[in-house]
Design a protein around this motif. Structure first.
Motif, short mmCIF file in Angstrom:
data_model
loop_
_atom_site.label_atom_id
_atom_site.label_comp_id
_atom_site.label_asym_id
_atom_site.label_seq_id
_atom_site.Cartn_x
_atom_site.Cartn_y
_atom_site.Cartn_z
N PRO A 188 0.80 -1.24 0.00
CA PRO A 188 0.00 0.00 0.00
C PRO A 188 0.83 1.28 0.00
O PRO A 188 0.52 2.21 -0.75
CB PRO A 188 -0.83 -0.13 1.28
CG PRO A 188 -1.00 -1.60 1.46
CD PRO A 188 0.31 -2.21 1.01
N THR A 189 1.88 1.34 0.82
CA THR A 189 2.65 2.58 0.87
C THR A 189 3.45 2.82 -0.41
O THR A 189 3.69 3.97 -0.78
CB THR A 189 3.59 2.61 2.09
OG1 THR A 189 4.34 1.39 2.15
CG2 THR A 189 2.81 2.78 3.38
N GLN A 240 3.40 -1.19 7.96
CA GLN A 240 2.34 -0.65 7.11
C GLN A 240 1.29 0.09 7.95
O GLN A 240 0.83 1.17 7.57
CB GLN A 240 1.67 -1.76 6.31
CG GLN A 240 2.50 -2.26 5.15
CD GLN A 240 2.76 -1.19 4.10
OE1 GLN A 240 1.86 -0.78 3.38
NE2 GLN A 240 3.99 -0.73 4.03
N LEU A 263 0.75 3.96 7.30
CA LEU A 263 -0.54 4.33 6.70
C LEU A 263 -1.34 5.28 7.58
O LEU A 263 -2.16 6.05 7.08
CB LEU A 263 -1.35 3.08 6.40
CG LEU A 263 -0.84 2.26 5.21
CD1 LEU A 263 -1.59 0.94 5.10
CD2 LEU A 263 -0.96 3.06 3.91
N TYR A 268 -0.04 8.49 6.31
CA TYR A 268 -0.53 8.73 4.95
C TYR A 268 -1.98 9.19 4.99
O TYR A 268 -2.38 10.13 4.29
CB TYR A 268 -0.42 7.46 4.11
CG TYR A 268 0.96 7.20 3.55
CD1 TYR A 268 2.09 7.29 4.34
CD2 TYR A 268 1.12 6.83 2.21
CE1 TYR A 268 3.35 7.04 3.82
CE2 TYR A 268 2.37 6.57 1.68
CZ TYR A 268 3.49 6.68 2.48
OH TYR A 268 4.73 6.44 1.97
N HIS A 269 -2.78 8.50 5.81
CA HIS A 269 -4.20 8.85 5.91
C HIS A 269 -4.36 10.26 6.46
O HIS A 269 -5.21 11.03 5.97
CB HIS A 269 -4.91 7.85 6.81
CG HIS A 269 -6.39 8.06 6.91
ND1 HIS A 269 -6.96 8.95 7.80
CD2 HIS A 269 -7.43 7.52 6.20
CE1 HIS A 269 -8.26 8.94 7.66
NE2 HIS A 269 -8.58 8.09 6.70
#
Length: 401
Positions: free
Chosen positions: A148-149, A356, A360, A363-364
């Motif tokens: 995902p990243t 992760q 994340l 990131y969020h």
């Protein structure tokens, strides 16, 4: 419409390059693996193509104006003067993009997507040093492309962390593979793209201690760095200004102790700018690195590849965890090393989930402009991983004494 067709063709070319790398490594000997790999590659690059037009504030406020600056001021000639707050190595690409008719957003993302593949290739190579399993090497390659990243960082966000991390991982691979000159080249190129390469650089004195690198190889590092920055000096930018760019831009890191990062500073209540805690953060980071050095030196020079990988992720996690002023993307290197570790030692598969989860959350917070949950939960996840790594380091070094 023409721009999308060209972008699609360029992305297909990157996908074909990824297929070539897998074939070259001998991982596509059976027809079923060829078919599955093509399906996975189509999925990985379709995901990236569908978000090629997504713009973040970073692109709107920084990257787009920088490319426009090059477009308005003679392209490469504009490198004679400071532009943005990235090192000149990345700016070479932005200057080049200013000459091209494609949307600069597409070009910026395509560059990062290409290095997603390079990154996957060297992770696959690292895994191959530890295990004989072709399946694990193949799985490591696709795990990076679907991480995902990795997807969010380049294809969605338009950031370039896959570039400096690809070179950092390349440098680590060549150190383990007995090619120290290329290891120095990789480390230097990593630093030439982003200062965050320093998270892994503490490993290099240990590589020197373990005789994976010798003193005669060290000059390759500054020589490579100087070679990379030399073109802008020829264009007209002052040499010392270019060489000391990171030092001169230190103030651009901001004064906040933490910026959507799962660093230890999520647990500390302090003012937006607190020089005391900032100094403490730098001090305990140096203390952490020094203690790892002292422990490792006490175990002797015979450091195995297994121990060196543990040390690599220990620094990739521990240094940004302890430093002040960390950003939401600064654990990208840790994310990648977690995959290397997990695919070589399956008992470490939880390391991928822990890194992760922590990354994340940051990131969020940036991409959605709100917190999914408190960032300190990410800090706790990384602290758990650090405890696992330290226990593993003690255990693996004791077994080999």
């Amino acid at each position: 419409m023409t721009a999308y067709i060209i972008t699609g063709l360029l992305m297909a070319a990157i996908g074909a390059f990824a297929f070539f790398l897998l074939r070259r490594e001998g991982l596509l000997r059976r027809i079923n693996l060829i078919v599955i790999s093509i399906i996975f590659l189509l999925g990985a690059f379709a995901m990236r193509f569908f978000v090629i037009d997504y713009e973040t504030l970073d692109y709107q406020w920084f990257l787009a104006p920088w490319v426009q600056h090059f477009r308005d001021h003679g392209g490469f000639a504009a490198l004679a003067h400071p532009v943005g707050n990235y090192n000149v190595t990345y700016l070479y690409f932005l200057a080049f993009f200013s000459y091209l008719p494609l949307p600069d957003l597409h070009l910026i993302k395509l560059l990062s997507i290409f290095f997603d593949v390079v990154l996957a290739f060297y992770v696959m190579r690292i895994v191959g040093l530890y295990v004989k399993s072709d399946f694990r090497r193949w799985a490591a390659f696709f795990l990076i492309l679907y991480l995902p990243t990795v997807f969010l960082n380049g294809a969605y966000w338009g950031q370039c962390d896959s570039i400096f991390v690809a070179f950092a991982v390349m440098g680590f691979y060549y150190a383990l593979a007995g090619r120290p000159v290329l290891s120095m080249v990789g480390a230097a190129l990593s630093l030439a793209f982003k200062l965050q390469a320093v998270f892994l650089l503490p490993l290099y004195p240990l590589l020197l201690f373990a005789r994976r690198i010798k003193f005669r190889h060290l000059p390759v590092f500054p020589a490579t760095y100087l070679l990379v920055i030399f073109p802008v000096v020829i264009i007209g930018r002052p040499f010392w200004d270019t060489l000391l760019l990171y030092i001169n831009q230190a103030h651009t890191a901001g004064l906040g102790l933490n910026y959507n990062s799962p660093s230890i500073f999520t647990l500390i209540r302090a003012e937006h700018y607190d020089p005391f805690w900032a100094a403490i953060g730098v001090a305990w980071t140096f203390a952490f690195v020094l203690l790892v050095y002292l422990f490792t030196f006490s175990r002797g020079r015979n450091l195995s590849n297994e121990t060196l990988l543990t040390l690599g992720i220990l620094f990739a996690v521990g240094v940004p965890l302890l430093l002040p002023h960390m950003n939401d993307r600064y654990f990208f290197l840790a994310d990648i090393f977690a995959v290397c570790l997990a695919m070589t030692r399956l008992r470490y598969l939880p390391a991928i989930a822990l890194t992760q989860f922590a990354s994340l959350l940051g990131y969020h917070a940036y991409l959605q402009q709100r917190f999914f949950m408190p960032m300190r939960y990410g800090t706790f996840a990384l602290l758990i991983l650090m405890a696992m790594l330290l226990i593993d380091l003690v255990w693996t070094t004791r077994r080999r004494r």
